[in-house]
Design an enzyme around this catalytic site. Sequence first.
Site, PDB file in Angstrom:
ATOM      1  N   ASP A  20      -5.098 -58.070  15.739  1.00  0.00           N
ATOM      2  CA  ASP A  20      -4.194 -58.503  14.670  1.00  0.00           C
ATOM      3  C   ASP A  20      -3.337 -59.688  15.119  1.00  0.00           C
ATOM      4  OD1 ASP A  20      -3.168 -58.447  12.080  1.00  0.00           O
ATOM      5  OD2 ASP A  20      -1.621 -56.971  12.564  1.00  0.00           O
ATOM      6  N   ASP A  48     -19.293 -53.798  25.848  1.00  0.00           N
ATOM      7  CA  ASP A  48     -19.249 -55.102  25.184  1.00  0.00           C
ATOM      8  C   ASP A  48     -18.931 -54.975  23.704  1.00  0.00           C
ATOM      9  OD1 ASP A  48     -19.594 -56.673  27.355  1.00  0.00           O
ATOM     10  OD2 ASP A  48     -21.740 -56.982  27.052  1.00  0.00           O
TER      11      ASP A  48
END
Length: 166
Positions: A20, A48
């Site tokens: 965010d 990953d």
Amino acid sequence: MLDILSGVEYIHSKRFIHRDLKPTNIMFGLDGKVKIGDFGLVAFKDADQLERSPNKGTESYMAPEQKSELTYNGKVDIFSLGLIIFELVWKISTNHERGLMWGNVRAQKLPQEFIHSYWEEFQIIKPMLSEKPEDRPGASQVKAHLEEHTHRLDILEIRTRGSRSV
């Protein structure tokens, strides 16, 4: 910009994804140093790509895969940073103006005036805004490119001003 990148580089080194990043989550501490805040959506990455909740974050700063995919990685933060760097360099006067250009910026179509005036910055930002996360650089790569650019600007300023001492 370098301080922000250092912060994201640190977050990623600890195997976290912020998810965010946006201007309101970047602040200055009393010591004058950049602080990244609001870790309410942070995710731990022990692989990953892990399955994540889609559509978490602030929509206008989300990477394309963050909006629709169930798997994504720390490259979502790089996309957001590309948008933030653009905003730091290019003046957007009104929300209306931002609304008109934001979709194009997200699609790597930056204003021609920006490209002409800020060619080096464009070269840094464009790959950060790649639709495919694998085409985006990591935070360390962006930071190195930006440090190189800053060094060239420092040399240019010294040459422009001359070697006058105070």
